[in-house]
Design a protein around this motif. Sequence first.
Motif, short mmCIF file in Angstrom:
data_model
loop_
_atom_site.label_atom_id
_atom_site.label_comp_id
_atom_site.label_asym_id
_atom_site.label_seq_id
_atom_site.Cartn_x
_atom_site.Cartn_y
_atom_site.Cartn_z
N SER A 255 0.89 -1.23 0.01
CA SER A 255 0.17 -0.02 0.06
C SER A 255 0.87 1.18 -0.10
CB SER A 255 -0.75 0.06 1.45
OG SER A 255 -1.43 1.45 1.33
N PRO A 256 0.54 2.08 -1.00
CA PRO A 256 1.41 3.49 -0.86
C PRO A 256 1.02 4.25 0.15
CG PRO A 256 -0.28 3.30 -2.66
CD PRO A 256 -0.22 1.99 -2.10
N GLU A 257 -0.20 3.86 0.86
CA GLU A 257 -0.78 5.10 1.96
C GLU A 257 0.06 4.59 3.24
OE1 GLU A 257 -2.49 7.06 1.32
OE2 GLU A 257 -3.60 6.80 -0.74
N VAL A 258 0.78 3.52 3.36
CA VAL A 258 1.36 3.16 4.43
C VAL A 258 2.80 3.51 4.37
CG1 VAL A 258 2.07 1.05 6.01
CG2 VAL A 258 -0.01 0.94 4.76
N SER A 259 3.30 4.42 5.52
CA SER A 259 4.57 4.97 5.39
C SER A 259 5.49 4.15 6.22
CB SER A 259 4.55 6.36 6.08
OG SER A 259 4.10 6.49 7.25
N ASP A 260 5.00 3.38 7.29
CA ASP A 260 6.03 2.70 8.23
C ASP A 260 5.08 1.53 8.92
OD1 ASP A 260 8.56 1.92 9.45
OD2 ASP A 260 8.31 3.31 10.86
N ILE A 261 5.82 0.54 9.08
CA ILE A 261 5.49 -0.68 9.89
C ILE A 261 6.05 -1.07 11.06
CG2 ILE A 261 4.26 -2.97 9.69
CD1 ILE A 261 3.84 -2.69 7.05
N LEU A 262 5.57 -0.99 12.40
CA LEU A 262 6.28 -1.32 13.61
C LEU A 262 5.68 -2.85 13.78
CD1 LEU A 262 8.07 -1.51 16.15
CD2 LEU A 262 5.98 -0.23 17.13
N VAL A 263 6.57 -3.84 13.85
CA VAL A 263 6.09 -5.27 14.08
C VAL A 263 6.59 -5.85 15.36
CG1 VAL A 263 6.07 -7.69 13.15
CG2 VAL A 263 6.21 -5.70 11.62
N VAL A 264 5.81 -6.17 16.32
CA VAL A 264 6.31 -6.98 17.36
C VAL A 264 5.53 -8.30 17.64
CG1 VAL A 264 6.23 -6.90 19.97
CG2 VAL A 264 6.35 -4.45 18.62
N GLY A 265 6.61 -9.28 17.71
CA GLY A 265 6.21 -10.50 17.68
C GLY A 265 6.69 -11.15 19.25
N HIS A 266 5.61 -11.33 20.03
CA HIS A 266 6.12 -11.82 21.40
C HIS A 266 6.02 -13.46 21.59
CE1 HIS A 266 4.91 -12.64 25.93
NE2 HIS A 266 6.14 -12.25 25.98
N SER A 267 7.05 -14.00 22.37
CA SER A 267 7.25 -15.42 22.66
C SER A 267 7.08 -16.30 21.32
CB SER A 267 6.15 -15.75 23.75
OG SER A 267 6.34 -17.12 24.07
#
Length: 378
Positions: free
Chosen positions: A206-218
Motif C-alpha cells: 500500500s502506498p498509503e502506509v509509511s512505516d510498519i512497526l512489528v512486535v512478535g512476542h514469545s
Amino acid sequence: MVLLRGLRAVGRRGAYSTAIVLSVVLAGCATRPGPEILAPVAALPGAKTFPIYVATTRERESPSENAFTSNRANGLNFAKFVVSVPPGHKPGDVELPTAPPDLQTSFAVVDQAMLSEADFRNAVAPPSAGRHKKHKIFLFVHGFNNNFQESLFRLAQLQADAQIDGIPVLFSWPSQGRVAAYAADQDAASYSRDYLVSLLTMLTRSPEVSDILVVGHSMGGMLMADALRQLRTERKNQVIARLGRVVLAAPDIAAPTFREQVQTIGPLKPPLLVLVSKDDGALRMSSMLGGGAPRAGALDVTNPIVQEAALKAKVQVVDISQLESRDNLKHDQFVSVAVIYSRLPKNGPYRTAAGTFVFQSDSATLQPAGSVREALAQ
C-alpha cells in the motif's frame, strides 16, 4: 556456528526446578476471559478509545459472529474492534473486563464490525495513493497460551501505553489458550506463517502506509521470524525493505532454528531487535519441553560469544531483565518497554546499532554490553 555456541552457553544451567513448572501450570488455571466480553457496551463519556483491526487464522464461532475459537480457519478472517481504556488504567497492566464490563475499571469493547478482506485493506492499507494521508501501522503477533480476547486487550494496552502514532493491527493465530497445549500451539503458529506473509505483503504494497512497526512476542516471535525467512527465500525483498522496526520480544525460538533464521533473513535496516532476559522462567520451561535446546529470548548479553555473534549478524540484542515484570516468570518484561517507549529519545545513542546492550531502567537508555563498546567505537 558462533551464534549457536552462544545460545548453547545460555542453556548450561542444570535441571529446571519443579517450582517453575508448577508456576507455569498454575498461571494457566486462572479464569480466562471468554468471547462474551467482546459484546459492545455503551462508551464512557470522555474515555480514550482505540480502533483495533484484526487479521486472524482463527475460525469464527459462527459466520455471523465476531467471536473466534482456537480452531484453524481456512483463510484469514478480518474484524474491527473499538476498545475503551479505563480512566484509572495503570500503565503496563491489562485490566481485563468481566461480563458485563465496568468501563471505569477495565478495558471494554464499545464497538465492533465484521470485515471483508476488501474492507480491511481499505481501512489499513488502501491500494490507491493520494486518497488518505500516509499512516503508520503497529502490528502485534501474540504468543503461546493466549486466547483471542487476551491478545486483543494486550494490544489495546500496548497501544495505550506506547502511544504509537499508527493503526494497531492484531495478527491472531489459533493458540489453544492452554499450558498443556504447547506442541499444538507450535503447530498452529507454523500453520499461520503463510497467512502472516500474505498480510505483510498486503500492508507493504500500500502506498498509503509509511512505516510498519512489528512486535512478535514469545511464540509469536518464532512465527514472525519464520515469516521473514519465507519472504527472503521467496525473494520478496521489497516486502522486508518496507518494514520499519521488527521486534522479537522474548522469542521462543530454539538455538539452531534461530541461527538458521538470522542467516537466511540477513541484516535488516534498522537491525532486527531481540529483547531478551536470561532469567525468563517461561523460556526455561520451553527449553525443557523442546528437549533442552536454549531459547533466543534467554540470551546472555555478557557472554563474549553472544556479543561477537550479534555484531557479525548485524542484530541488536537488548537485555531487559532490569525492567519490571508483571508475572512471576519474567516473560512479559517487554510490556515495560512499551510503557516508557514514548519517552525514549528518538535519536538516542545506539538506538539502531547492532550488537549487545543492556536497557537501563533508571535512565531509559541503552548501554553497550561488554566488548561491544570497543567495536562500536572503531
